[in-house]
Structures are given as C-alpha cells and as structure tokens.
Write an enzyme that holds these catalytic residues in place. Structure first.
Site, mmCIF file in Angstrom:
data_model
loop_
_atom_site.group_PDB
_atom_site.id
_atom_site.type_symbol
_atom_site.label_atom_id
_atom_site.label_comp_id
_atom_site.label_asym_id
_atom_site.label_seq_id
_atom_site.Cartn_x
_atom_site.Cartn_y
_atom_site.Cartn_z
ATOM 1 C CD GLU A 137 43.723 -19.210 0.902
ATOM 2 O OE1 GLU A 137 44.554 -20.131 0.865
ATOM 3 O OE2 GLU A 137 43.348 -18.566 -0.093
ATOM 4 C CD GLU B 299 47.963 -17.830 -1.595
ATOM 5 O OE1 GLU B 299 48.266 -18.569 -2.544
ATOM 6 O OE2 GLU B 299 47.756 -18.254 -0.444
#
Lengths: 493, 493, 493, 493
Positions: C401, C218
């Site tokens: 995720e 991320e």
C-alpha cells in the site's frame, strides 16, 4: 504589573521623563471645511486621478481627516487624561508660506566643496519674511501651542514632515515632464535656502513656546520612498539611486542651515528626527550577509547623523555641517532582515517574512505577530537602536514615534508595553533617553495608505470626528500616570 | 467610554448589579502540596496513563494548578481591586465526604411514576452526616467564604461542578468493566439520595455565608460530554443516547431534592447553572433546518428548566419537580449553527465554521474572531438567550460564566465589552438580570484540555503561582468600578 | 521523463516487477443492493447511531460504496489498461463464515509458556468446515479471482483486513457491557483457533489462484487504533495499553498458526502486511528523543516480525512462532517525528506538524505538502523502511500500500512518482523489492472517515458507480507500461 | 476520460482543429551566449539597477532564458510528441531592425481627422528596407519557421509582442527626462510609420511560411500596464489616462497600416491578438456595478476591435481603420469582478479576492484555486468571451494564449481540461473557434516577474536548459492526439 513572559520586573522611569504623543500636520490637521491646505506636493499627489487609478495612492483624501486643527482642545484634554506631559507637533511650511519666499534676500556662502555653508537674513529681510507669512496660519498654530503649553506640558516642534509647498515641489509635473522641468523639491539646491528662511520665521513666531526643535522628520524615508522604493507610493515615485543620494545631501545641508537659524534665535536644543530600522543578517554567520547588513545599516541609520555631527559622511563632508545636532528623535517600528545574493545586481536584499515584509495581520517567519501594515513586532530592535546611538553620539535621545497599525487593538497593548519596556531597559543600561512619544494619540491619515492604517490609541470616527478609546489607551494611562511599568505587586498596593 | 463600531451609547447598570467572577473547585483549588484531592472521578480520569496516551486528556495535572485554596486572599484582593462585588465558588463534594455516605439513613419516597419525590434526614441522621464530614475541608471552605463575605461582598455557592466522589463514579472501571459493573455516577439512582444528603450538610455548614445557592453546574454538559460528544474527553466517554438521557434525568431529580434540602435549611434563593448555546438554522428559510434548530434548542437549553419549573419535560414529569427553581445561572460562550441532512441518521448536524466548531485562533465563516478553543465570538447570542429565558420563566437571571480562551489577550477586551453590552441591552428590554460573572479572574485547569486554555483576566505563572494582569483586566475594572459601560464623554468627565 | 528537481535519472525496474493495486473487502465490495455484509464488527460500528452522533464515525455507510463485488470486471479492465500486472485482494471472513465455526473440532497444542503452538483439523473436521462455508460467497470470490488470473496477472490474497465476524467481535456490547462480557475480538484467545480454521478453508477454496498469501493486514494498526489511539474511531475504542499488547499477542499467534495451515495446503509464499512509519527524533542530537524514537520504532515497525521470524519479541517468545514468514507486505504513507517530555507520563510524544499530524491540505513544518488526511509527503521514509527491513530479515518485500487522499489530484502525481522512485532507489541498493501496489485503483470507504478521503487514481461517482480518471492515472500508466521511471530523453525517443 | 464533477461528456473537436502552443520572442529566445538582443526597451528596463533596487522588476535577466533560438528543434520535437499541430511564434522587431528605419522613404496620407490612413513603400524603398535588415536574424527566424513547417504543421506569426526597438522607446530616459524628451514608443506617431515598414519587411522575408499573421500582441495590456496600472512593472511606468489612450490610439492605427502592408503582400488572414478578461459586477443587481462592468468591458475587451472592424470607437474613428481584421486571437487567463464606489474618483474598482487579485497559491473568495500569480481559475469566462466575440464580429477566433503559473503542476491538469472544455462548449454553440494554443510549452521569462512564474507544460532547468515533463503534459497529449476530450469509456476502448 505586567504581562506575559515579557514582563520581568518593576521598571521606574526617571523624574521628568517625557511621556506623550507625536503628530504631524498633514496627517492630522484637516477634517473641517476651511481647514484644507491645497498648497503641498502631497495634496496634489493624493488627489491625482492617475495616481488613484494606478493604485499608487488609496483614493482617501486628507480633507476628511481627524481635524486636529479644529479639535485640538479635545485632543489635548484626552491626551492629558491619558497622562501625557509632552506633545510633538508639526508645522506645515505651506500654511506659513503658501507663496514663494524666493524674493526675500539672503546672504549665502559656500565652502570650497560647494556646500552651502551659511544662509543669513538681515533685519530687513527678516521683516519682509515675517510680513509674507500667512497670519491666520501663524495664529492658529499659536493657539494650538499655547493651549498645550498652558497646561504645564512640554512641546516639541518639527519644521517639516514630508509635505513640501507646491511652489517647491510639483511631483506630477516632475513625473510627466522630467525631473528638471518642474519644481523638484529636495533635488534642487534652492530648497536649502528657502528652508532656512522658513526656520528663521518659525523661530520668530513660535520660539517662545517650544522646548525642543526638530528640523526634519525622517529625511531618510523622504529620500528612499520618493526615489528608490517607489512602490510605497511617495512622490514623485521616480526610482534612481542618484536622486536618492541627492535628496539626502540637500536635506543634510538644509538641516545644518536651519540649525544655525534656530540656534541663533532660540537657544533651545535642536535635533532631527530619523526613521530607524534594526538591520539583521539573514544568515548570522555568513560574511556576505553581515557585510550587507553593516552597509545598509550605515546608509539608513547613520549616514545623516554622521554628516551633521562629525561633519563627514560618505556622500558629503564639510566643516559647515559639524556639530549641528543637540538631540536625536528616534522613530522606530520594526526591523529588517537582509541577505546578499551574489547573482544579484544589488548589494543587499530584504528577506520577506520579517520586519516590514510580512503578511498583514499574519505572523512573521520568526513567529512574531504582524500589524495590519504587515510589520513585525520586534521590540528588541528599539533597545538596540538606542544603545547604538548612545554609544556613537552620547546625545540625548527621544523616542519620537513608535506604534502599530491595529484597528481592533489586538496587538497594541502588548506592543506598547514591550516597546516601553525596551526604552526602560536602555535607560537602565545608561542611555540618555528623555522620552517616549507614541504614534499616535488618534487615528490619522497614513500617506499613500490613507485611512486604512489605524495607529491611534483612540479610534476616530471620521464622520462625527468623535474619538473612542481602544483598550491600550488604558494600559498607556496606567504607565504614564505612574511613570513606571509596575509589576503587579506595585500596581496593586 | 468605548470601542469600535460596537460601542453605541452609554449604558448604566442597576444599583446593586452584581459584577464579579466565577470559579469551580477542581479547576482552581489545587497547586500546593497537601491541597490535592485524589477522591474524584476527574482525578482518576486525568491521571490515567491510557487516557493520556490516547490523547483523551492533556496530560496536564490539576495538582499543578493556580492554588486558590491556599492563595484565596491574594485572589480576593485582586478581584476586589478590579471592582468585583460577587464571587461564585464551588464546593468539592469529595472534599466534604471523601468516604461514602450511603450508611446515613434517609427517608425516601417515590411518586407513582417512580420518581424519587422526597429525601429526608431526621435529626440523628443529620448529626451523623455532619460528623462524617471532613472537618479540615469544611474549615478551609469556611475560611475562604468568610474572607470574601467580610469584605462586604456577595457569595454564590454551587454544590457540584462536574467532579463526583470516586466512591460514586469510577469512570475507568466503568469503561473497562461495563457501565453497570462499577460506580457509574449519574447513571445510578443512588446518587440522587447521596447528593441530597450532601446538600443538607452544605446548608448546615455554610448556609450563613451564602447569598445564592446553585445545585449543579451545567448538568446538560455533564450528560452530553460524558455520554454523547465523547470526543470532548469527559468521563466516562461512552457514547449512548440512552445514557445521556438517564444522566439528565437523574440530575433533574437530584436538583429537585437538593432544592428541598437547601430551601428548608436556608431560605435563600436556589437555582441551577446551565450552559446555553444560541442555536441558529444554517439555512434560515429552510423548514428542516428551522425544525432541527428548535428541537436541539429545546433539548439543550430548556429541557432541564422545564422539568424543574413546570414539573414536566419530554423525558420526565412529576409534581415533585415543580417550582424547584428560584433563579437561573447562565453560562454562555458562543452559538451553534445547525442543519438537517435528510440522508443522515441524526436529526441535526452542527455546521463547522461557526460557534464551537471553528479553527483555533482563526476566523469563523461569518468573519468573527475565534478563541484559542476555536469558539466564535457571538455576543448577540447572550442577549437572545437572556430574552428567551425571561420570556419563558420570568425568573431572576445571573450570567454565571462568560469568557474567552485567549492567552495573549488579543480578543478578550472586545469580547468582554461586547458581552457586557449584551447584558445591558437585555436589562434595557426588561430582563431581570442580576449580575455578570466573568470566567475567570485567573487562568485555570480546563478539564481535558488542561492548562492549554487561558481564561483569566489575570495570567497565572504556574511555577511561581504569581498572577499577572492582562489588559482586559483594566477594561473590566473601568466598567466594574463605574457600574456602567461609559461612552467616552461620560468616561472622561 | 520527469518531474521537478526530484527527478534525477532514468530508473529501470526488474523484469517481472509487480506493478498493481491493493484492495480490501469491506472498503470496496459493497455498493449494490444484495451485496451488503452486515455480519462484521465494522458494520455494527459504523451504523451505530451513538457513534454517528458522537462523531466517532462519519455517518457514511459502506453499502453505498464502489461495488467492486459487482463491477470487478470493469475495474480489472481499467487496472489492466493502466498497466497493472498484480492485484492484492482481501477475503471477508464474515462472508465465508457468517456463523460461528466454534463447533468444528480442532486439535490444539500449547507450548510451555502457554502459547498455542498447533491447531490442526483432521479430514472430517475440514470437510465439515468446508460444508459450513457460505457457497455463494466462495463462488463470488472465485469468479473475481479467476477473472483476474485469467488475464495472465498475479494475485495476492490477504485473509483479514480489519473486519471481524460479529460472532467474534461485538464492539458496541464490548463498550457498554465491558470487555469480557461480549465477544471481544483479538482480546480473546479463541480467535486464534477460529482464524486458523478460516485459513484452512481459504487455502482449500482459493489456493489454486493465489500467488502470494498474506494472513493479516496491519495487525499493528488494529491493536493501536482499537485500544490506544482511540480518537481514530476504530472499534472498540477502549484505551488500554494492556489490551493493545494482548491484541498484538493474539494476532501474532494467529498469524503463525494460519501460516502453518496455508503452508501445509498450498506451498506458496506466506507473509504478513504491516503498516510502517518512519520514525525520526525531533531533536536529532538529543539522547532522549533518539531513545524514544528507537523504542517506538521497535514497537511499531519490528515487534510483530521479530516474533514471527526469530520467534522472540519483547511481548512473546515461542519456538512455535519462529520462521513463520516468507515475505513482508509494506504499507507506507508517511513518517512520524517523536520527542520525549521528561514531565510527561508517556515515554514518547508525536510532534504535531509532521507526518500524520499535519493540517489537512496544508504544509508540514518541514515545508512538505500534506494530504486531505493531514499526512505529510515523505518519500524518503519508504526507502529507509525498505532498507531497514532488508538488512534485518533479507526477505522479499512488496510495497502493498502507498497512496494519498487527494480528491483534486493536486499532490498525487508527484507523490506517486516520488514513492516509486524511492522503491527504485532501494532496489538499486540491493533490496529485494518485488512490487509496488498503489492504494488505490479507485476511491473507497476509508473506515471511520467514510467517503471523505479519496485515494483513487480513478474517481468513483458513488451515484452512478462510474469511474473517472485523475491525471495521475496517466502518470501511473506511463511508468507501469514502460516498467521504468524514464527521464525525458528515454521517454521521448 | 475525465476529471471530477466538471467532466460531463465526450467532446470531439472539428477536423483540422488547431492544437498547439504560443511563444513570444523576448521571453523564449535568449539563453545561450551570442543570442542576446540588447536593442529593446525591455532589455534596458529589466537591466536597470534602479528598477531592480526599487523592486519594479525581478532582477532576473532574459539572457538566462530557455534558449529557444538555439534549441528550437528540441522544442519542436517535444511539441510534436505532445500532439501539437500549430505554433504561434513572435518576431523581434529589434532583431530585424536593430538600427532606425526612419531614413527609408514612405508615402504617407492622412484623412480629414488627421489619422494616418496610408503608408506605402515604393519598390526602391522596399529594396533599401530589405537591405537594411539584419541578415543573420532573418536567417535564424527562417530556419526556425522552416523546421516547424516542414513537419507539416501550421504557423501563426505575430509581429510585435511588447518589446520595442530602443531607437523607438527608451523608457528610462522617458522617465527621468520626461515623456517628450526621449523616444517615447507608442506615444509618438512616428512609430505607426516605422511599424508599417517592419510589416512590409516581415511579409517579404517570411510570407511563404506563415498561415496566420497577427500584428500586435495585447495592445490593450501594453497601454494599460505601461501608462495606468504601473504597479505591474511595465515600461515606462508613468500613470496617465491620457497617455493610456494615446498609446491605444497609435497601436490601432499601426495595426491598420500593418494590415494593409501584410494583406497586399501575402493574402493570408491577418488578425490581432488581445488580452481578454471576463468582467462581472460585484453586486449583480446593482445598477452602478452593472454599468461599471459594461464600461470597463467595452474599454478593455472591445474598443480595439471596434475600431479596426467598424472603423469607429470612442477614442478614434476613421474609414481607414474599417475592416482591417480577418481573425481575432484570444488570450484568456481569468476574470475581473468590479464595483463602483460613489465616493471614489474612479468609475470602477476591481474587487480583491477575485480574478487577478487573489492570494498567490490561495483560494479566491468564490472558492476557486489561484495560481502562483494570484490568478483565479475561471474557465466560464473563456466560453463567455468566445460567445461575446462571435456574436459581435462573426470572425474566426483562435485561443492564442491560456495557461497557469504553477511550478508544481498542482492546478494545471484541471485548469487545462476545464479551459479546453470551455472551448469545446463554445464550438458546440456555433462559435467558429479554430484552435487552442496553450501558454506555454516550456517555462519562460515572465516580464517584470522574471523566472518566478512557471507557465510550462514542460519545466525548464535554466542551468542545463533541459526540459522536464509536468504531468499535465500527459493530459495535454491525450487530448491533442485524440483531438477530443474523451470521457473514460471512449478513452479506454
């Protein structure tokens, strides 16, 4: 002045516009020992241990109320100081006639369809009727009326506000023994005759002091709450569409006959006070919803006045009902949003989250604040109702009730201003609205809900009976004393 | 009169009791083209695209504000009609001195501990200072002050309300370059000297019209919001306990030196305005919670006044600070409930659901209604703060701010009455409270929250700049014009 | 089997479909004395008393965590029994290199636009680098990896998940001294070189056990939370659009150079894991909202992969970035609804009440249940993201995720099923999705929120470190062991 | 395994512990054309347009139900796969005897106090009775029972679950004509005799397949909902404490006589199933509240079993009632908190915000989650009820109902585990609990609430009649198949 986005511009009311308050008997009179009236259906109903245990009624008792019958001068003082020039009061039939009047002879006629088309008393009968009346009660009401009228104010008197003498309606026995095995109130035709007698007596005793007469308060509510939406806790709480219609029919005839009696005796304008809801379709472009909306709107808002103005409605038609209406009293609180479910047996369904079906103290699905009763603030509906009635009947209209259950005055200031503004807008569009009477000057007994719902501009401390001022009373005073909704420039100069 | 259970009995205020409103410069002045003041730290801060994108500030801009600098007569008219006899106004340092005053010579002394104990200007310096001042700004303020004072009203003037000239504080550069690589406001000692010069100038220009002087508004908030509770969106938003203490320290000294300057020039009572919270232990019988409560209460409520009254507090002691206080301005909104967690690194923790930490528009854990800021209604705290300060200092107190963010006036009427009652009770117990100034007469710019928070008795339409009246304004007027909280008997006779 | 209206039909996953869990280092590893890693920016950040006092971080400390580094066999047992065949784990750079690697020589080239286009270590340098690595840490990770791989399972390893060695990033000093007066992490170009060295070392030590490599987790979140949406509590919390872009740019280059290093050493597929939101216009037919939506969607979802796939994006272009991507890791939680305000300085505004901006434990404006983080359940977005990425890049995708903060498992069973179904639908439409890794097997440390957010299928008792099973773990097991979302007929026969 | 803080330790149930589900006739049987049973009071009641319009019933109709009578094999399959070893089913009296059995002769004796102490059929009468029974209905039930029993499972059969044949109870006529002018169900003594005949017939037809008999389901609810808490929408909805007691009395005698009939024919254990609430005083140290609590607890929880065990209770005493109880069925959902208001006419008042009086989908005042019915999760009450009954009667207990209205399975997994744990704790303390039967395997018709309340572990799609699995079904299966509440270690090895 005033407030928020809602406040557009200066709005001046007509000269002689009636600004005041409405009261009924049962909800206001009691509070001091000796002033109780145990001779009504509602007294029996709210004292019933079974009803209290079942949660049908609150358990609060009307004899602990605001004691208007004792403290009327106090309240008249307060009302006057807040700028009122009119009061609408109720007389309790059961106080005037605690015992049956069946023995008073009357001449009765029926038309071809069986509708009672005439109820007349000859002189002797009227005399006997007057003698039968409870003198103390009559004098008490006279004292109240005189005190108000002597201040140079106007008076509207309504003959019947929900409560019936228990000799005409015994709701507990009706429930346990069956509808026709006990005095059944508006389900029995005899009430038409007895109500007319009562009207003769009221005209005789009080005619001198009354500026506007009303026969009944919210006969549509009486029929629906008593015989359809029985969860509201109204007597006798027996759901039946047939009884609903029967109760409506008998009230229509009773109104017409009482109209005759009052007209003949007093010559004053005679009306009826109805509860109005503004109905809206849930899905505005859905034919079923629009149709449902129109049907229920006719049934709720128009059926009664159609009958007593044109003489004809879907449940009753008779020449003897025609043109028995000089003015209409408009009680307005909120709207109802309706839909139609094809799979349902009923023709229409109220949609929760709007109008009367909101969370107490919450916000409606339309984002409007809701009262402690769970009623949505919807002032547009009042203007629309006034326009609709004007277009239909061209009769003088008086807003006879409008208010909000709001103990802490969190909503009332805006509610008050917005609804008075709605009245003003209707007037600007040519509607003949003669007055705005707020419900209520003081907190009072809200039927099955007891003292839980606080409708007063003035708070009542039920222990001391003292009245306290909620802020909206100051707002009301500004408007009433100026006879206008001033924008702030007007207000400050 | 009045309201609800809270209303106990008639409460008369002393003759000459000050009833009025408080305003600051930055939050009220702007709104018309030409009235902008771009020379402050807050102007830079709320215009920063980075701050807006980060949600640190609202994106609302102060130049769209209520325009008091243009419309002051309008507001003075309105305030007067609502019964005000006093205003507390602020001067914007940056308007008087948009450019640095560092070049004006001053004589500076320090005591043994290094505290700046004297800042004096000789005649030449004062003359140069006066010349350096922006004449337009000075005249504008004079016009405002004269208009109010000429109505026979009292005036309180506060020298600094959060905003600093950008030549003294550049918060965006402080943040990106580091605290000591840009003008750092209250973190740098030079501000003490410049603030004193500003005080000399203010006394020179406006001394004639001012009844009470205040040096600073809420220096405790400035220190804590800027350097500790940085989520509040105050500049420069750098969390550091060290900087918090440094900012407090420099403000304490600046107050003392400005006190000297004002005292010498005007002889009027000179005070400081602080923000007060009433702190309560979460678990009332828990020693840790009580200790936490006492510690934070000292830090927040007392540290500043200890320093400038007794000359000694836990972060600074100097004879040059002693007895530099003639009155205290009390800004009060709500309480804080605190607890101590042994496992936590902090000494105390505020408990959510009370005081400042409630759901906007909700209800606190104690069942109290909460404002649109999420602040609990807690009037008891005001009375307790006044009692505590009286006991400690025996100085005249003025409630210089108290109010509630409440666009629809759902809470304000009760809030207003309850807090004025709290003041009355304190007076009855012997506290020397000289006045109650509501925050605010009109809606204004609420710092990082912009125009979202509505504190006005009068609503401002930011398009037209027109003021509208919320119902609580009528309540305020009843109290102010009568100089009492009447119970209803008093009110109606 | 299964659930509710959402469950349409039997859905079989491909053979070798990866079902498993994702973990990072910092959030999971610590919990037993001796396993602390104090050498990261995040360690400094969450231990800072100023940050804790300011409410920027929770005050919870990572050293009280679930202790995966000690209990990995326990967790591997549990994961296996729940049907997992893959784990995604992270390595902590600071554990491998607690001290600077700046002294290790590297050959660096830049292209014409100044982008670092090559970072190479010769044999000697690599040897020195390997010697510099912390042997204990390397062996610990090897033990963990071997335990999992020896069960016949797949392993995805991610090099960097938020935490940077404190010799590269000292966020507290950055904040107080200014961005360029302390090690500034992704704002400084040197990190590109050091990250590449770290990649060489990781490949050297762990290459044998890793099936899929990821460079960064991320990077879009790192840039935005650290330098734009600073209220999220990420270091260093300095809002600046310029820094945001700089942090993104340096991460893009660092990814490309680490790709080169890993590719050369291991030959395995190398990807990057990004956070994805599905952006939707608030007013679907409003041009401004649609444009705002497209702009922010490009910036958030595509800018990074555009750069490292096509070599060109709006903030950086270089041939040295082209085709540095073998697979994409998709982290998906919810959507964002955006609008554009013409009066605002920002180009787009997220609409509260949707996506990430809902009331914790409440319901979104679209009626969807929201997690304890206040994140709306919006599974449609996952399918749409997968379709969009497939259309754009035709690369293998792995959902790395997906999960929900839900201590009492009130939402998770449905959340889990709905998102796995979304993956299944994307596969049915031809998208090459290789796996679904739930976040997370066990509760863990949620950055600035600490232990308040519970993402585990298994609850962790942080005292005893014992894991308990939430009901959704049984749901997960049904799906994973059958490698299908069975409808109930399939399931029961 | 399991969950949350509530999960303490491994709990093993006794060998032969009964784990299963409960069903009734009316709520489950219908759903396919041809399976309707129009011969009950409830059929008339829920089809009444007046009741529907009044909102007394939902408007949902039982003939659209889950169709168990047709799909029983499907449900038995599902129940078996979830680990059930027992079912509790109901027989519909009206199906066996759609026409009156009054003409079947019986020998009746009364004791001195007038209580019917014997009802016997001679051989001829029994033969006529058997002939009068509806053969199709008998065969249908036999097929159902055989299918279940043939799987090696246990069967509990209950004779009467709320619905009465309309020849014995016509609630609409009772309401409109009065209680004694129409068949009045449990208010008339004749029902005792007819119920006994029905018991003889049931024993004759089904005795072979039944392991445990129950006479009545929740006779306390029948009496209270029908004649006291009439807002619940049960027939006939006439509030009267007298009728409540009369209905209770007649059910007590009917139970005793049916006991005789069943005992004589089958020799199996015969019990009664009651609804239990755990009553708690609102103010635990207030004498009035404690007294109120004890009184209502006796009336609700004990009066019935006192009468049929000891032969004596406050409303009836007779030797003919003594020892007519072999086991007790415990239906438990939540608690009730009570207080006493001195000013109230009632002896006790339930406190809103606890137990049955909570906001649907909300949280109780004690912080407990509440079902879609507005019922608080309170598992402690189940353990306490079991302990109380054990101490009092030392009889075998079976939890015959326990469950939660929860369409989205947000509460059910925890509810299920917590209540099964409560049973386990009671067993550990020595209570002879023989089984736990969940209400219910599948969604069903919830009386006046219709299909709005979803109690199934399996969701029913009422269109297709297909059953879908809610996650809690997997939880149930884990427990039932293992016959234990495993902690996670046990579970995973």
């Amino acid at each position: 002045m005033y407030i928020d986005v809602l406040w557009v511009k200066f709005l001046k009311f007509p000269k002689d516009f009636l600004m005041g308050f409405s009261e009924s008997g049962f909800q206001f009179e009691m509070g001091y020992p000796g002033d109780e009236d145990p001779n009504t259906d509602w007294w029996l109903w709210v004292h019933s241990p079974d009803n209290i245990a079942a949660g049908i009624v609150s358990g609060h008792l009307p004899e602990h109320g605001p004691a208007y019958l004792r403290l009327y001068k106090y309240d008249h003082d307060l009302g006057e100081k807040l700028g009122a020039n009119v009061l609408r009061l109720g007389i309790e039939w059961s106080r005037i006639f605690p015992r049956p009047t069946r023995d008073i002879p009357a001449t009765i006629e029926r038309d071809d369809s069986g509708v009672i088309s005439m109820v007349e008393l000859n002189e002797t009968a009227l005399k006997k009727l007057v003698e039968k009346a409870n003198k103390n009660a009559v004098e008490k009401y006279l004292a109240v009326f005189k005190d108000w009228v002597s201040r140079g104010k106007k008076l509207i008197v309504n003959l019947n506000h929900f409560t019936l003498p228990s000799w005409l309606h015994e709701p507990l026995e009706v429930r346990s023994k069956g509808v026709f095995n006990a005095p059944s109130g508006w389900l029995s035709e005899e009430i038409i005759v007895e109500f007319t007698k009562y009207a003769y007596a009221a005209a005789y005793f009080f005619g001198e002091y009354v500026d506007y007469w009303s026969t009944l308060n919210e006969p549509n509510v009486v029929a629906i709450m008593g015989y359809l939406q029985v969860k509201s806790g109204f007597p006798p709480g027996i759901p039946s569409m047939n009884y609903t219609m029967l109760a409506l029919r008998n009230q229509i005839i009773a109104h017409a006959r009482a109209y005759d009696a009052l007209k003949q005796s007093t010559g004053k304008p005679i009306g009826v006070i109805l509860n109005y809801m503004w109905f809206e379709p849930y899905r505005v472009e859905n034919e079923d919803d629009v149709a449902a909306c129109n049907e229920i709107s006719y049934m709720y808002n128009l059926l009664f006045t159609e009958a007593v103005k044109s003489g004809s409605s879907i449940i009753i038609s008779s020449n003897s009902l025609k043109n028995k209406l000089d003015w209409i009293g408009v009680n307005y609180y909120t709207r109802m949003v309706v839909t139609r479910e094809k799979t349902s047996k009923t023709n229409w369904i109220p949609v929760p989250g709007y109008g009367y079906l909101c969370t107490p103290g919450g916000v409606s699905k339309a984002g409007r604040p809701c009262s402690e009763f769970g009623w949505e603030t919807y002032p547009e509906g009042l203007e629309k109702i006034l326009l609709m009635l004007h277009e239909k009947y061209k009769l003088p209209l008086i807003v006879t009730e409008n208010g909000v259950a709001d103990a802490h005055d969190a909503l009332r200031p805006r509610y008050l201003i917005q609804h008075i503004e709605a009245v003003g807008k209707a007037i600007q569009k040519g509607v003949d609205v003669r007055g705005y009477l707020h419900w209520a000057l003081i907190d009072n007994y809200e039927w099955a809900m007891g003292y839980n719902m606080k409708f007063g501009l003035l708070k009542v401390d039920y222990e001391s009976k003292k009245r306290y001022i909620r802020p909206s009373a100051l707002v009301y005073r500004e408007i009433a004393l100026n006879n206008e909704l001033p924008d702030e420039l007007v207000f400050y100069n």
